[in-house]
Design a protein around this motif. Structure first.
Motif, PDB file in Angstrom:
ATOM      1  N   THR B  12      34.871   9.366 -17.402  1.00 52.78           N
ATOM      2  CA  THR B  12      34.791   9.022 -18.831  1.00 52.78           C
ATOM      3  C   THR B  12      35.515   7.702 -19.103  1.00 52.78           C
ATOM      4  N   ALA B  13      36.710   7.579 -18.525  1.00 55.44           N
ATOM      5  CA  ALA B  13      37.492   6.348 -18.721  1.00 55.44           C
ATOM      6  C   ALA B  13      36.718   5.143 -18.187  1.00 55.44           C
ATOM      7  N   LYS B  14      36.049   5.344 -17.070  1.00 58.51           N
ATOM      8  CA  LYS B  14      35.284   4.238 -16.490  1.00 58.51           C
ATOM      9  C   LYS B  14      34.132   3.842 -17.413  1.00 58.51           C
ATOM     10  N   LYS B  15      33.470   4.846 -17.985  1.00 61.53           N
ATOM     11  CA  LYS B  15      32.376   4.554 -18.935  1.00 61.53           C
ATOM     12  C   LYS B  15      32.897   3.765 -20.128  1.00 61.53           C
ATOM     13  N   ILE B  16      34.072   4.182 -20.628  1.00 63.63           N
ATOM     14  CA  ILE B  16      34.660   3.482 -21.780  1.00 63.63           C
ATOM     15  C   ILE B  16      34.968   2.034 -21.391  1.00 63.63           C
ATOM     16  N   LEU B  42      43.683   6.681 -24.259  1.00 69.07           N
ATOM     17  CA  LEU B  42      42.692   7.110 -25.263  1.00 69.07           C
ATOM     18  C   LEU B  42      41.807   8.215 -24.710  1.00 69.07           C
ATOM     19  N   THR B  43      41.457   8.106 -23.442  1.00 69.00           N
ATOM     20  CA  THR B  43      40.599   9.118 -22.823  1.00 69.00           C
ATOM     21  C   THR B  43      41.266  10.491 -22.857  1.00 69.00           C
ATOM     22  N   VAL B  44      42.515  10.551 -22.444  1.00 73.25           N
ATOM     23  CA  VAL B  44      43.216  11.842 -22.430  1.00 73.25           C
ATOM     24  C   VAL B  44      43.401  12.366 -23.857  1.00 73.25           C
ATOM     25  N   LEU B  45      43.702  11.467 -24.799  1.00 72.56           N
ATOM     26  CA  LEU B  45      43.872  11.907 -26.183  1.00 72.56           C
ATOM     27  C   LEU B  45      42.569  12.474 -26.738  1.00 72.56           C
ATOM     28  N   TYR B  46      41.471  11.717 -26.615  1.00 77.02           N
ATOM     29  CA  TYR B  46      40.217  12.116 -27.270  1.00 77.02           C
ATOM     30  C   TYR B  46      39.436  13.191 -26.530  1.00 77.02           C
ATOM     31  N   CYS B  78      34.999   2.263 -28.394  1.00 78.17           N
ATOM     32  CA  CYS B  78      34.243   2.741 -27.227  1.00 78.17           C
ATOM     33  C   CYS B  78      34.604   4.189 -26.910  1.00 78.17           C
ATOM     34  N   ALA B  79      35.866   4.565 -27.123  1.00 80.15           N
ATOM     35  CA  ALA B  79      36.273   5.960 -26.910  1.00 80.15           C
ATOM     36  C   ALA B  79      35.615   6.862 -27.964  1.00 80.15           C
ATOM     37  N   LEU B  80      35.551   6.383 -29.217  1.00 83.49           N
ATOM     38  CA  LEU B  80      34.927   7.173 -30.286  1.00 83.49           C
ATOM     39  C   LEU B  80      33.436   7.378 -30.019  1.00 83.49           C
ATOM     40  N   VAL B  81      32.777   6.336 -29.509  1.00 79.49           N
ATOM     41  CA  VAL B  81      31.361   6.449 -29.158  1.00 79.49           C
ATOM     42  C   VAL B  81      31.191   7.505 -28.066  1.00 79.49           C
ATOM     43  N   GLU B  82      32.007   7.397 -27.032  1.00 81.00           N
ATOM     44  CA  GLU B  82      31.913   8.320 -25.905  1.00 81.00           C
ATOM     45  C   GLU B  82      32.153   9.771 -26.356  1.00 81.00           C
ATOM     46  N   ASP B 269      30.453  -4.671 -12.220  1.00 80.53           N
ATOM     47  CA  ASP B 269      30.312  -4.231 -10.829  1.00 80.53           C
ATOM     48  C   ASP B 269      31.579  -3.515 -10.359  1.00 80.53           C
ATOM     49  N   GLU B 270      32.725  -4.077 -10.744  1.00 80.55           N
ATOM     50  CA  GLU B 270      34.002  -3.463 -10.345  1.00 80.55           C
ATOM     51  C   GLU B 270      34.221  -2.119 -11.039  1.00 80.55           C
ATOM     52  N   LEU B 271      33.512  -1.918 -12.138  1.00 84.13           N
ATOM     53  CA  LEU B 271      33.707  -0.677 -12.913  1.00 84.13           C
ATOM     54  C   LEU B 271      32.596   0.346 -12.655  1.00 84.13           C
ATOM     55  N   LYS B 272      31.867   0.147 -11.557  1.00 79.63           N
ATOM     56  CA  LYS B 272      30.769   1.085 -11.218  1.00 79.63           C
ATOM     57  C   LYS B 272      31.316   2.450 -10.859  1.00 79.63           C
TER      58      LYS B 272
END
Lengths: 311, 272
Positions: B12-16, B42-46, B78-82, B269-272
């Motif tokens: 999830t964090a990577k997607k954000i 943000l990932t852990v919070l949301y 981006c976290a809210l979208v996810e 690419d680095e965030l794949k």
């Protein structure tokens, strides 16, 4: 002679009354409650009183947080610390966020009990006027203080209410109605208009009566709301009388005088004289000595009206 | 918290992070470094810690979140979208005139934003007010405030810290995104914050350390904060500014620089 009442007592009593009636009302203090008289709430209703300590910026932020979860907070401190000191906190957390933060500036203008320049706000209204979304009111007497505080608790959005420390004559009956954004004609007249706000309205009224005795028909207007200002009434006065005198317990820059001049200039240009604190800091001294020094007395207002008519 | 759960949150964090790169490079403006350093927090919070319901952003019993470092708005959006607060295609309107995704968070324009922020140093006061309000209302919702490290130089942060400590607001948790860089320099070269943990302890706070890029470490830290009673908690999360993009990591200039040209593909690419 009208009955005299210390406006700070009226503020403390009105806040206690509204807090008792509405559990969502909370009063916040920055260690001046025995001066501003919010100690009435502290002593009678401690569950709705928050002592923040000497941290005004934090007080505005906490007020915003309380408003964001449904409260109607009234942060109260001296006008100078409720405005210039926290301008950015008011700007972002109350005004931009459009939250129900109802700021009460106590000790507005000259009467601060001889505290002098650092404690006498000459520019609080000017600062607040420039901030979008702010609603600004300067009540005239103890009766109107109560009405304004009740209105502020009802009407959504941020408020700045400027009040004074000293005793002021009660000019309104207890059934006086305050309407946000509306001026009140206290005496009709056709020669000249005197517009007062806050405690200066009583002096405008006195000046109007003195002018009448001299055969000058002065229209006397009380303008409690500085924002949104009553444009229609100002336009009418500009059109129907030969000039406008404004009188306020504030700098002549950016307050009532500024607002009236802006409206009149666009709507119906007329001669205007702004009375109030000139562009200066004030000294410590007896309230009335200071008012006299700056021409903020009924006599000085009447003189200014005569001079404007003669010019 | 099982390994699979952790793996899921990492994904999830990577997607954000990918959304952040896409959004900022498309808008050609915004704050890359601080959005990427705060992403895992943000990932852990949301997705784990906060009691929220994206279908009811105004639910009155929800936990509240204040992004005091409002310039990391893109990370928050981006976290809210996810999390499902609004559709992903809205991200293309970031920073646009009349758009609902402003450069700094606006509570009236963006669903899921609990407080407008941007001017630094004010969010902890607001969070303290929300926490004090929860207590007055006898409600159990909690309040989370994310601060930048440079932001902690603002005096009002310490006014709020003193207030929350004095009033034992244990329903308030502050998280410091301690990436060690501010706009123009290293934090320690501007005004050093150390000893930061001692400062908060002295203000009567429960201090918790965490690796701000380890989901597991952050989850444990939030658990400690949740179980703590009688004091507000602060999680000092060690982070890397620009985390996830090798050429942006730990670089002062990436505070407000955004990926452009070939950098965009390289970052994604680095965030794949």
């Amino acid at each position: 002679m009208s009955e005299m009442k210390a406006m700070r007592d009226a503020v403390g009593e009105a806040l206690l009354d509204i807090a008792q009636k509405n559990p969502k009302v909370v009063v916040l203090d920055a260690d001046v409650c025995t001066s501003t008289k919010t100690c009435y709430v502290r002593d009678k209703l401690p569950s709705q009183f928050l002592e923040i300590g000497i941290a005004e910026a934090n007080m505005i932020g906490i007020s915003a947080g309380l408003a964001a979860v449904g409260f109607i907070p009234f942060p109260v401190t001296f006008a100078v610390f409720a405005s210039s000191r926290v301008a950015d906190q008011v700007r972002m957390c109350a005004a931009h966020a459009r939250l129900n933060v109802k700021i009460v500036g106590s000790y507005g203008g000259i009467p601060t009990g001889k505290a002098g320049a650092t404690h006498s706000s000459v520019e609080d209204i000017a600062i607040m006027r420039a901030i979008p979304n702010m609603q600004i009111v300067i009540p005239a007497d103890g009766v109107e203080v109560k009405k304004v505080i009740e209105a502020a608790a009802e009407i959504p959005g941020p408020f700045y209410i400027s009040t004074v420390r000293c005793e002021v004559p009660t000019i309104f009956p207890v059934d006086h109605k305050f309407i946000l954004g509306k001026g009140v004609v206290l005496q009709d007249g056709r020669d000249i208009t005197v517009i007062g706000t806050g405690m200066m309205t009583a002096r405008a009224k006195e000046a109007g009566e003195a002018l009448k005795k001299k055969g000058i028909s002065a229209r006397v207007v009380h303008m409690p709301t500085i924002k949104p200002i009553d444009r229609e009434l100002i336009k009418k006065c500009a059109e129907e009388t030969k000039g406008i005198i404004t009188i306020e317990n504030h700098s002549v820059i950016g307050g009532l005088g500024g607002a009236v001049a802006e409206v009149a200039c666009e709507a119906s240009p007329c001669r205007i004289k702004r009375l109030g604190i000139p562009d200066t800091f004030v000294d410590s001294g007896e309230d009335e000595d200071m008012f006299a020094k700056f021409g903020m007395t009924a006599d000085a207002i009447a003189d200014a009206a005569e001079r404007l008519l003669a010019s | 918290m099982g390994k699979d759960d952790i793996k899921k949150l990492e994904e999830t964090a990577k997607k954000i992070r990918r959304s952040i790169v896409e959004t900022l490079s498309s808008a050609k403006a915004g704050h890359t470094g601080g959005s990427l350093s705060v992403t895992d927090i943000l990932t852990v919070l949301y997705f784990k810690e906060m009691k929220i319901d994206p279908s009811r952003p105004d639910w009155e019993d929800r936990d509240r979140f204040v992004l005091s470092k409002g310039h990391a708005s893109c990370g928050l959006y981006c976290a809210l979208v996810e999390r499902g607060y609004f559709a992903k295609d809205l991200l293309s309107t970031f920073d646009r005139t009349d758009g609902c995704l402003q450069g700094h968070p606006d509570m009236h324009k963006t669903p899921g934003v609990d407080m407008s922020t941007g001017s630094l140093g004010q969010g902890l006061s607001v969070g303290a007010g929300m926490a004090a309000g929860a207590r007055l209302l006898k409600k159990s919702f909690r309040v989370f405030v994310v601060l930048g490290d440079g932001e902690v130089q603002e005096g009002q942060v310490w006014e709020a810290a003193m207030y929350a400590g004095h009033n034992k607001l244990d329903n308030l948790t502050a998280i410091i995104d301690y990436n060690k860089l501010q706009l123009a320099s290293r934090v320690q070269d501007a005004i050093d914050l150390e000893p930061l943990a001692d400062k908060f302890r002295a203000f009567k706070w429960n201090v918790i350390g965490a690796d701000g890029h380890s989901i597991e470490s952050l989850c444990k830290a939030f658990e400690k904060a949740r179980k703590n009673k009688g004091r507000p908690s602060v999680i000092i999360a060690d982070t890397v500014k620009g985390k996830g993009i090798s050429f942006a990591e730990n670089k002062v200039e990436w505070h407000v620089r955004v990926p452009k040209g070939d950098e965009i593909a390289k970052a994604l690419d680095e965030l794949k």
